[in-house]
Write an enzyme that holds these catalytic residues in place. Sequence first.
Site, mmCIF file in Angstrom:
data_model
loop_
_atom_site.group_PDB
_atom_site.id
_atom_site.type_symbol
_atom_site.label_atom_id
_atom_site.label_comp_id
_atom_site.label_asym_id
_atom_site.label_seq_id
_atom_site.Cartn_x
_atom_site.Cartn_y
_atom_site.Cartn_z
ATOM 1 N N VAL A 123 0.833 -1.204 0.000
ATOM 2 C CA VAL A 123 0.000 0.000 0.000
ATOM 3 C C VAL A 123 0.868 1.255 0.000
ATOM 4 O O VAL A 123 0.588 2.217 -0.715
ATOM 5 C CB VAL A 123 -0.934 0.009 1.230
ATOM 6 N N GLU A 124 1.922 1.233 0.793
ATOM 7 C CA GLU A 124 2.753 2.424 0.961
ATOM 8 C C GLU A 124 3.644 2.719 -0.241
ATOM 9 O O GLU A 124 3.754 3.861 -0.670
ATOM 10 C CB GLU A 124 3.620 2.273 2.222
ATOM 11 N N SER A 125 4.308 1.707 -0.759
ATOM 12 C CA SER A 125 5.353 1.958 -1.754
ATOM 13 C C SER A 125 5.369 0.981 -2.912
ATOM 14 O O SER A 125 6.233 1.092 -3.785
ATOM 15 C CB SER A 125 6.726 1.905 -1.067
ATOM 16 N N ALA A 437 3.074 6.051 -1.413
ATOM 17 C CA ALA A 437 3.211 5.906 -2.856
ATOM 18 C C ALA A 437 2.270 4.864 -3.420
ATOM 19 O O ALA A 437 2.506 4.335 -4.481
ATOM 20 C CB ALA A 437 4.652 5.523 -3.174
#
Length: 469
Positions: A123-125, A437
């Site tokens: 999810v983040e990157s 991201a």
Amino acid sequence: MLWRYAAILLIAALSGCASNGDWSSDAPTRQDPRASKAKRVNLKNQSVSDLYAPSSNLWIRIRDGFEMEPMNTPLEIEQVRWLSARPDYVNRSMTRSSRYLFYIVQEVNARNMPTEIALLPFVESAFVTNAKSSAKAMGLWQFMPATGKDFRLTQNVFRDERRDVLQSTDAALDYLQRLYKQFGSWELALAAYNWGAGNVAKAQKRNLAAGLPTDYLSLKMPNETRNYVPKLMAYRQIVLDPQAYGIVLPELENHPYFVAVDVGSDIDVDLAIKLAEIPSDEFHSLNPSFNKPVILSNANQQILLPFGHAEIFQANLKQYTKPLSSWAAVQVTKTESVDQCAKTLGVDADTLREVNGIPKGMRIRSGSTVLVPKTSRRPGDISLAMAENGSLSLDKPAPPAPKKCAKGAKCPVAKSAKGAAKGNSSANNAASQHKSASTGLAKSAKNGSAKTTGSTVKASNSKGASKIQ
């Protein structure tokens, strides 16, 4: 079926090294509790240990550790549909994760956290280690500069530990455990990781005052935070039953992908790559935190190598008879141009500018640390003080003084830059946010694994970009 895996440690004082490539040091070794996370074997005194895992498939281990309840909300269904409609994107991010997931799952299991947390970098990157958001959040876990400092992630001219696989993972799990202890549920902890603990607490207070529930689904929050947990749960659904969504998960064996190698003496990045006999892209994917072409022993740094290449690295290192490092660091004593500084230090101006990433036209401020070629006048490893505190400050030269106009002549009026004062508040506001991201990397990941050499991957501010304070 029990499967064998190996993990290796190269101790700082490796025997058999040439005198000018000795990895021993007179400086006392500093112990960092985070440095003990990867499995290690002392090759000086031991053979590689045989360790066994209960399953040959890491995905099975991840599924077995799921603890969070599916939300089954329209938002989660929407996120599952979005991912299932983009199997190539999902497959690329899943393939990238193969380098890091075993280690992250190990750490999550050691802390008795649900293994859904190990999927959070999707999810983040999208598992791009050098991912950078527009708000300057960095790495797998998208730490903002201030949050990184709160969790002891060093950010200086030599390295940015927000991109370090071991250090950032440890810090992110520390942060999430703190938030879980504060809010009492993983959904709220994740919302706080994304939006900020203060914002979640305020939202709960507003609901309490209105006589409303204070759980994740009941709080009023920005859309990006509202979608954050559903995105994670969508990845959970895909890992649970990939065939149902037309996704083929890459084979992930339940053993370490990389080995942590202690750095006992400064060594050039290019030399480390050569001795390990791995592609440059592979090295930088595992070691994205290095900002300079040299890895510092006094920074208590480690090199991560694919475990099949650690013994190759050790064998080649023992046979290597030349100096391991070709770089030194000096502190600039006065503010001057790159050309002037290069002349003072006796180095080539273009080399000074290139290795330190100094744009043309900028001056180096007094007190800055710059990397220069090592000479007989600058022997030895870069000092502990510089390794820990090295910084580079630049400024533009002062504009030339306006020419005096002749008496009675008409002088041109200097135009002030439009909106020079505008944007300060928005810039400061952006700097206080921690952008992920998750969606913006879909485009950057389109052509396969992102390279970590050169410029960093930028995460856009598109829908789904998250904020972590």
